[in-house]
Design a protein around this motif. Structure first.
Motif, short mmCIF file in Angstrom:
data_model
loop_
_atom_site.label_atom_id
_atom_site.label_comp_id
_atom_site.label_asym_id
_atom_site.label_seq_id
_atom_site.Cartn_x
_atom_site.Cartn_y
_atom_site.Cartn_z
N ALA A 1 0.71 -0.96 -0.06
CA ALA A 1 0.12 0.00 -0.09
C ALA A 1 0.85 1.32 -0.09
N TRP A 2 0.64 2.11 -0.94
CA TRP A 2 1.33 3.43 -1.11
C TRP A 2 0.63 4.43 -0.36
N ILE A 3 1.10 4.88 0.89
CA ILE A 3 0.44 6.00 1.72
C ILE A 3 0.82 7.18 0.91
N ASN A 4 0.16 7.71 -0.21
CA ASN A 4 0.50 9.11 -0.94
C ASN A 4 0.11 10.20 0.00
N ARG A 5 0.58 10.52 1.04
CA ARG A 5 -0.08 11.62 1.94
C ARG A 5 0.04 12.87 1.19
N LEU A 6 1.06 12.92 0.19
CA LEU A 6 1.19 14.56 -0.27
C LEU A 6 0.77 14.43 -1.69
N ASP A 7 0.33 13.61 -2.10
CA ASP A 7 -0.36 13.44 -3.58
C ASP A 7 0.89 13.58 -4.50
N LYS A 8 1.84 12.77 -4.20
CA LYS A 8 3.00 13.07 -5.06
C LYS A 8 2.85 12.06 -6.53
N GLN A 9 3.75 12.53 -7.45
CA GLN A 9 3.63 11.83 -8.59
C GLN A 9 4.01 10.43 -8.78
N LYS A 10 3.16 9.68 -9.60
CA LYS A 10 3.62 8.26 -9.61
C LYS A 10 5.07 8.04 -10.23
N GLU A 11 5.93 7.03 -9.87
CA GLU A 11 6.95 6.73 -10.27
C GLU A 11 6.69 6.09 -11.85
N THR A 12 7.68 6.35 -12.67
CA THR A 12 7.39 5.32 -13.78
C THR A 12 8.09 4.13 -14.07
N LEU A 13 8.50 3.51 -12.79
CA LEU A 13 9.00 2.17 -12.72
C LEU A 13 8.05 1.36 -12.66
N PRO A 14 8.24 0.00 -13.19
CA PRO A 14 7.12 -1.07 -13.48
C PRO A 14 6.71 -1.82 -12.00
N PHE A 15 7.36 -1.40 -10.82
CA PHE A 15 7.01 -2.00 -9.78
C PHE A 15 5.90 -1.26 -9.03
N LYS A 16 4.57 -1.71 -8.88
CA LYS A 16 3.54 -0.73 -8.69
C LYS A 16 2.87 -1.20 -7.25
N PRO A 17 2.28 -0.33 -6.67
CA PRO A 17 1.49 -0.55 -5.56
C PRO A 17 0.21 -1.54 -5.64
N ASP A 18 -0.29 -2.19 -4.96
CA ASP A 18 -1.71 -2.94 -4.97
C ASP A 18 -2.79 -1.91 -4.67
N MET A 19 -2.23 -0.91 -3.80
CA MET A 19 -3.28 0.26 -3.38
C MET A 19 -2.71 1.39 -3.16
#
Lengths: 225, 225
Positions: free
Chosen positions: A194-212
């Motif tokens: 789970a990515w806790i994206n508290r500050l609404d940061k930009q998504k990485e363009t790496l292929p390894f993604k969070p499930d949530m």
């Protein structure tokens, strides 16, 4: 999508995820004035960069030393020479605030019978001090840190500390981090993440993604209801 | 202080040291407008970050793919969706300008009987294209790249490519880089190191220091006179 029925252990990154890393600078904002934001962001950026570079160079030193080297870089970059303030900022980093929802979320997980753990780059002394001053001691079952293996995240040996400790499979771990590079590392390793994206940061363009992706830990803990 | 009498091989980092990485964006500055500077700096920052993270995660992919992922991040961060421009920027990165003094310095070293080499994260195709379009083919004896060992600088295995190739000791190598983290890696490995600090950047607070700091490659080549 998180498969919550498989989860046996909830693992949390520490800095930025449970503990508010900006709170160190915020406690001394009057002394830092217009440099506050730059000091805080450069300090963090260099702390990460030096942890990665030292891992790659096979030149591990503990995270407290890395944190000091990074602060020195940040203070230099703002032209600040002030040993007293340097000491105060380091002391504040040793006793960071935690985010407002943390205690409630951890308590809730414990009540549901889920094991809780921290997996952090922090040194044992840093983590002990942070957990104690944020009054989280009762809600964290296990603290895993990199000091025994002498390499930093996102080296897979770090994430393996979890599966080794609990003797469980990767898919039985739900890993929480606010740090997008840590999310990539944990996802690449094979955890549910789970990515806790508290500050609404930009998504990485790496292929390894969070499930949530969530704004706070509260949203993630709901998957267990 | 450089001990020039010991030097048998002069090794050069490629991107930022021989080749001007900003020249890719500069060729399309009219299309990028006010985003030019941000695209160039974020592109570079992410390219480095992804090379370090992928090395640490044991998720090597070649530098061309890393360069594309980093450009996508940079374009996203500026809200630019333009596949044609993306292709043009990548093509420009494949054919970067070299810095003005490079040809003269390499020629001078060759005349003095010193072996010249490139040690770079770049893929073989990228390096071949850059060397050819900058007309440096005659002045570079050996090109060493990381594609065989599948890990990026500053992993010591990368710097070891040089001592293995030439069967010389670390102290017999003078390594040149504009990148302060690469300087730290090469110094930690044991090379003699010149930091080509073209843009007067801030010193790192890591303990691995260059033996010399210079504004351009010209200053370094003078140690052989």
């Amino acid at each position: 999508m998180i498969k919550s029925e498989n989860i046996k252990v909830c693992v949390f990154d520490a800095y930025g995820t449970l503990f508010d890393i900006n709170s160190a600078v915020n406690k001394h904002i009057e002394k830092l004035g217009e440099n506050s934001e730059a000091v805080s962001s450069i300090w963090r950026q260099k702390q990460l960069e030096y942890s990665w570079l030292r891992s790659l160079m096979c030149q591990y030193t503990d995270f407290w030393k890395v944190t000091q080297e990074a602060l020195d870089y940040a203070l230099n970059s703002c032209g600040i020479e002030n040993n007293k303030l340097r000491g105060e900022l380091l002391d504040a980093y040793m006793h960071l605030d935690c985010y407002p929802e943390v205690e409630e979320v951890l308590k809730d997980l414990k009540e549901k019978g889920i094991v809780t753990a921290i997996l952090s780059n922090g040194s044992p002394e840093m983590l002990k001090a942070a957990i104690s001053s944020a009054k989280l001691t009762d809600y964290i079952d296990v603290v895993l840190c990199v000091d025994d293996i002498k390499v930093y995240k996102p080296d897979p040996k770090v994430y393996k500390l979890v599966t080794d400790k609990f003797n469980i499979s990767k898919e039985e771990v739900l890993f929480h981090s606010s740090n997008s590079w840590d999310v990539a590392g944990a996802s690449s390793f094979g955890f549910q993440v789970a990515w806790i994206n508290r500050l609404d940061k930009q998504k990485e363009t790496l292929p390894f993604k969070p499930d949530m992706e969530a704004k706070s830990l509260n949203e993630v803990s709901k998957v267990f209801k």
